[in-house]
Design a protein around this motif. Structure first.
Motif, PDB file in Angstrom:
ATOM      1  N   PHE B  93       0.843  -1.208   0.000  1.00  0.00           N
ATOM      2  CA  PHE B  93       0.000   0.000   0.000  1.00  0.00           C
ATOM      3  C   PHE B  93       0.872   1.250   0.000  1.00  0.00           C
ATOM      4  CE2 PHE B  93      -2.802  -3.273   1.531  1.00  0.00           C
ATOM      5  CZ  PHE B  93      -4.035  -2.941   1.008  1.00  0.00           C
ATOM      6  N   MET B 132      -2.817  -4.568  -7.221  1.00  0.00           N
ATOM      7  CA  MET B 132      -2.205  -4.972  -5.948  1.00  0.00           C
ATOM      8  C   MET B 132      -3.223  -5.664  -5.045  1.00  0.00           C
ATOM      9  SD  MET B 132      -2.024  -1.437  -3.738  1.00  0.00           S
ATOM     10  CE  MET B 132      -2.306  -2.391  -2.235  1.00  0.00           C
ATOM     11  N   GLN B 133      -4.338  -6.130  -5.628  1.00  0.00           N
ATOM     12  CA  GLN B 133      -5.447  -6.594  -4.803  1.00  0.00           C
ATOM     13  C   GLN B 133      -5.246  -7.968  -4.172  1.00  0.00           C
ATOM     14  OE1 GLN B 133      -8.221  -5.210  -8.069  1.00  0.00           O
ATOM     15  NE2 GLN B 133      -9.576  -5.213  -6.305  1.00  0.00           N
ATOM     16  N   THR B 134      -4.120  -8.624  -4.490  1.00  0.00           N
ATOM     17  CA  THR B 134      -3.863  -9.907  -3.850  1.00  0.00           C
ATOM     18  C   THR B 134      -2.607  -9.854  -2.983  1.00  0.00           C
ATOM     19  OG1 THR B 134      -2.922 -10.601  -5.971  1.00  0.00           O
ATOM     20  CG2 THR B 134      -5.165 -11.299  -5.478  1.00  0.00           C
ATOM     21  N   THR B 135      -2.282  -8.664  -2.529  1.00  0.00           N
ATOM     22  CA  THR B 135      -1.225  -8.491  -1.527  1.00  0.00           C
ATOM     23  C   THR B 135      -1.691  -9.053  -0.187  1.00  0.00           C
ATOM     24  OG1 THR B 135       0.076  -6.883  -0.283  1.00  0.00           O
ATOM     25  CG2 THR B 135      -2.080  -6.153  -0.957  1.00  0.00           C
ATOM     26  N   ASN B 136      -0.708  -9.405   0.645  1.00  0.00           N
ATOM     27  CA  ASN B 136      -1.003  -9.816   2.022  1.00  0.00           C
ATOM     28  C   ASN B 136      -0.881  -8.654   2.998  1.00  0.00           C
ATOM     29  OD1 ASN B 136      -0.879 -12.585   1.080  1.00  0.00           O
ATOM     30  ND2 ASN B 136       1.343 -12.293   1.012  1.00  0.00           N
ATOM     31  N   ASP B 137      -0.539  -7.479   2.507  1.00  0.00           N
ATOM     32  CA  ASP B 137      -0.148  -6.399   3.407  1.00  0.00           C
ATOM     33  C   ASP B 137      -1.321  -5.673   4.035  1.00  0.00           C
ATOM     34  OD1 ASP B 137       2.452  -7.035   2.903  1.00  0.00           O
ATOM     35  OD2 ASP B 137       2.672  -5.599   1.284  1.00  0.00           O
ATOM     36  N   PRO B 139      -3.408  -2.311   5.071  1.00  0.00           N
ATOM     37  CA  PRO B 139      -3.653  -1.052   4.352  1.00  0.00           C
ATOM     38  C   PRO B 139      -3.294   0.186   5.181  1.00  0.00           C
ATOM     39  CG  PRO B 139      -5.721  -1.957   5.159  1.00  0.00           C
ATOM     40  CD  PRO B 139      -4.657  -2.961   5.511  1.00  0.00           C
ATOM     41  N   SER B 145      -5.121   4.403  -6.198  1.00  0.00           N
ATOM     42  CA  SER B 145      -5.674   3.330  -7.027  1.00  0.00           C
ATOM     43  C   SER B 145      -5.007   2.024  -6.613  1.00  0.00           C
ATOM     44  CB  SER B 145      -5.392   3.616  -8.508  1.00  0.00           C
ATOM     45  OG  SER B 145      -5.671   2.489  -9.300  1.00  0.00           O
ATOM     46  N   PHE B 146      -5.680   0.908  -6.899  1.00  0.00           N
ATOM     47  CA  PHE B 146      -5.053  -0.403  -6.674  1.00  0.00           C
ATOM     48  C   PHE B 146      -4.369  -0.916  -7.946  1.00  0.00           C
ATOM     49  CE2 PHE B 146      -8.077  -1.857  -2.990  1.00  0.00           C
ATOM     50  CZ  PHE B 146      -7.337  -1.125  -2.082  1.00  0.00           C
ATOM     51  N   ASN B 157       0.320 -13.553  -5.617  1.00  0.00           N
ATOM     52  CA  ASN B 157       0.287 -13.566  -4.157  1.00  0.00           C
ATOM     53  C   ASN B 157       1.643 -14.065  -3.687  1.00  0.00           C
ATOM     54  OD1 ASN B 157      -0.498 -15.411  -1.463  1.00  0.00           O
ATOM     55  ND2 ASN B 157      -1.252 -13.326  -1.523  1.00  0.00           N
ATOM     56  N   ARG B 177      -8.933 -16.279   1.017  1.00  0.00           N
ATOM     57  CA  ARG B 177      -8.812 -14.867   0.646  1.00  0.00           C
ATOM     58  C   ARG B 177      -8.807 -14.707  -0.877  1.00  0.00           C
ATOM     59  NH1 ARG B 177      -6.980 -12.085   5.313  1.00  0.00           N
ATOM     60  NH2 ARG B 177      -6.414 -13.574   6.903  1.00  0.00           N
ATOM     61  N   ILE B 178      -8.068 -15.578  -1.544  1.00  0.00           N
ATOM     62  CA  ILE B 178      -7.994 -15.486  -3.012  1.00  0.00           C
ATOM     63  C   ILE B 178      -9.340 -15.876  -3.631  1.00  0.00           C
ATOM     64  CG2 ILE B 178      -6.801 -16.369  -5.073  1.00  0.00           C
ATOM     65  CD1 ILE B 178      -4.265 -16.599  -3.236  1.00  0.00           C
ATOM     66  N   PHE B 181     -11.362 -12.857  -3.517  1.00  0.00           N
ATOM     67  CA  PHE B 181     -10.957 -11.976  -4.631  1.00  0.00           C
ATOM     68  C   PHE B 181     -11.675 -12.397  -5.912  1.00  0.00           C
ATOM     69  CE2 PHE B 181      -8.071 -11.383  -8.304  1.00  0.00           C
ATOM     70  CZ  PHE B 181      -7.992  -9.994  -8.319  1.00  0.00           C
ATOM     71  N   ASN B 185     -13.549 -10.574  -9.108  1.00  0.00           N
ATOM     72  CA  ASN B 185     -12.519 -10.263 -10.103  1.00  0.00           C
ATOM     73  C   ASN B 185     -12.187 -11.500 -10.930  1.00  0.00           C
ATOM     74  OD1 ASN B 185     -11.425  -7.443  -8.995  1.00  0.00           O
ATOM     75  ND2 ASN B 185     -11.655  -8.791  -7.229  1.00  0.00           N
TER      76      ASN B 185
END
Lengths: 235, 235
Positions: B93, B132-137, B139, B145-146, B157, B177-178, B181, B185
C-alpha cells in the motif's frame, strides 16, 4: 448510550457459529425481537441470502429473528428503525465499500451512538474503529475511503495472532504489520485474540472473554491488557 | 524486450538478504554497473537510507553499485536512464501510494517494457501484476488506485502460504482470501511460495526456483504448477 459487543471472531475452533457468545447476546439483545443483519462482508464470497440463513440459525437458539438488510428497499430507514444490529465478518474492504455505496455509514454510526444495541464480529468489529487500516483482509475491492464508524476512539486488529517462533515463513508477523501502521499513523491499535470481545457501554470500553489483548501505541512498547481491563483511557 | 525477475521473497529462512538469488542476479544484471533501487515499501517502517544501505551490502557481493531513487531530484528521469531497477519489499500500500504520488508508475512501466532489467521482491513483485489486490499487506496508507504496472497479465500472491491443517486459528486461509478476490474479479492469481520466482523474457513467463506454485482462476479448482512451467498462456 452506546451499547456494543465488538468481538474478534464469530466462531471459536471446534465451536459452532456464534456459540461462545450466545449467553452474552441473549442479554445484549434482551429487548429485541428482530435483529437487523448486515451481510455485506460475505465471508468466502457466499451470497447475502446464504449468510443471513446461517446467522438466523444461530440467533434462533436464543429466540431472536433476523432480518437481512439486503431484503429491504431503504437501508437508512431500516438501520434507523432497527431494534438491534449485527454486522457479520468476511472481507472488510468489501463491507466498507458496500456501506459507503449504499449510504449506510452515517446512518449506522448515528443509530449505534443513539443506543441501538450493536454486535460486530471480525470485519463487523473492524468498522467500529476509526479506520479499517489494521484489518487482515485482502483488498479485493477498492473502497472510497478507509475511514470507518469511529464508535471507539482507536483501531482493532481482530483475530490477533502472536508470532509463531517455530515458523520458517518470512512474511511479516502481525506485530510487524502494526508497527508499519504506526510508522504513518498515531491511532492506538488493540490486537484482539479469538475469544475476546469489547463491551462498550456509553464511553466505557471493557475487555471481555478471559484472554489478554495486546495494545500497540505509536513509539511505545506493546503491552498485554488483562481481561476485564477498562480501556476507556485509550484515544 | 521485457526482462524481469519477480521473486516471492527477498530472503529465505536462515539465509541472508537476497542470498539465494545472487547467482541469478549476477546474470540478470550482467550489463549493469549501477542499479536504481526503489525503497518506498519500507519494510518494518525503516528509512529509505537504511533500506538502501542493506540492499547495497547485498549487491556489493556481486560487484554492483546501488543508487537509491530517494537520493535523486527527478524520479522519472532516473528511471528512464537506469541500467537496471530493483524494487524491494515491505508494504505494498505504501509502495503503490508513493509510486503514484511521485509520478513514477508510468515511467517505471515504460522503462521495464523497453527492456531495462528489473528485479522485484515481495511488494516489488506485487506491483508487476495488474493490480495490488492480492497483496497480504496491511492497508496502512490509502493509495489513489489499486492498479499496478501490468508487466504480467495476471496477479501475484507472494509469500504464498498453504493452509496449516493443525491450526486452531479461525482467520481466513490464503486460499479463502484469493477465493474472495475471485468472487469479484476475473484476474488469475499465482500463489508464489518463498523460494520461487518468475523469469520474464519478452512475453514468456517461466516459473523458477524448484518449488511448485499454486494457480487460482475464477470458477476453477486451483492447480499446482511445476517449476520450469511456462506460464505464458495465462491472461
Amino acid at each position: 448510550m452506546k451499547n456494543l459487543i465488538i468481538a474478534s471472531t464469530s466462531t471459536l475452533h471446534g465451536g459452532e457459529y456464534l456459540e461462545y457468545l450466545l449467553p452474552e447476546l441473549e442479554k445484549h439483545f434482551e429487548y429485541c425481537k428482530t435483529i437487523l443483519f448486515i451481510p455485506f462482508a460475505r465471508p468466502s464470497g457466499i451470497s447475502h441470502e446464504e449468510y443471513a440463513f446461517k446467522v438466523a440459525s444461530a440467533f434462533a437458539k436464543i429466540g431472536k429473528e433476523i432480518k437481512g438488510i439486503h431484503e429491504v428497499d431503504d437501508y437508512s430507514d431500516a438501520i434507523q428503525k432497527a431494534e438491534g444490529i449485527f454486522t457479520g465478518g468476511g472481507n472488510t474492504f468489501l463491507l466498507v465499500t458496500q456501506l459507503y455505496k449504499k449510504d449506510c455509514m452515517i446512518a449506522l454510526a448515528e443509530a449505534v451512538k443513539n443506543g441501538t444495541p450493536y454486535l460486530g464480529t471480525s470485519a463487523g468489529s473492524n468498522i467500529c474503529g476509526l479506520t479499517m487500516q489494521t484489518t487482515n483482509d485482502m483488498p479485493i475491492v477498492y473502497p472510497p475511503s478507509f475511514k470507518t464508524l469511529g464508535l471507539i476512539p482507536f483501531n482493532l486488529n481482530p483475530h490477533y495472532l502472536d508470532a509463531d517462533m517455530q515458523s520458517k515463513h518470512m512474511g511479516e508477523t502481525r506485530e510487524t504489520r502494526i508497527a508499519e501502521f504506526h510508522s504513518f499513523n498515531t491511532i492506538p491499535v488493540l490486537g484482539l485474540r479469538e475469544g475476546s470481545w469489547l463491551e462498550v457501554k456509553g464511553e466505557k470500553v471493557v475487555l471481555k472473554g478471559g484472554l489478554k489483548a495486546r495494545l500497540f501505541r505509536q513509539n511505545q512498547i506493546p503491552v498485554e491488557m488483562d481481561s476485564e481491563s477498562d480501556l476507556s483511557f485509550l484515544k
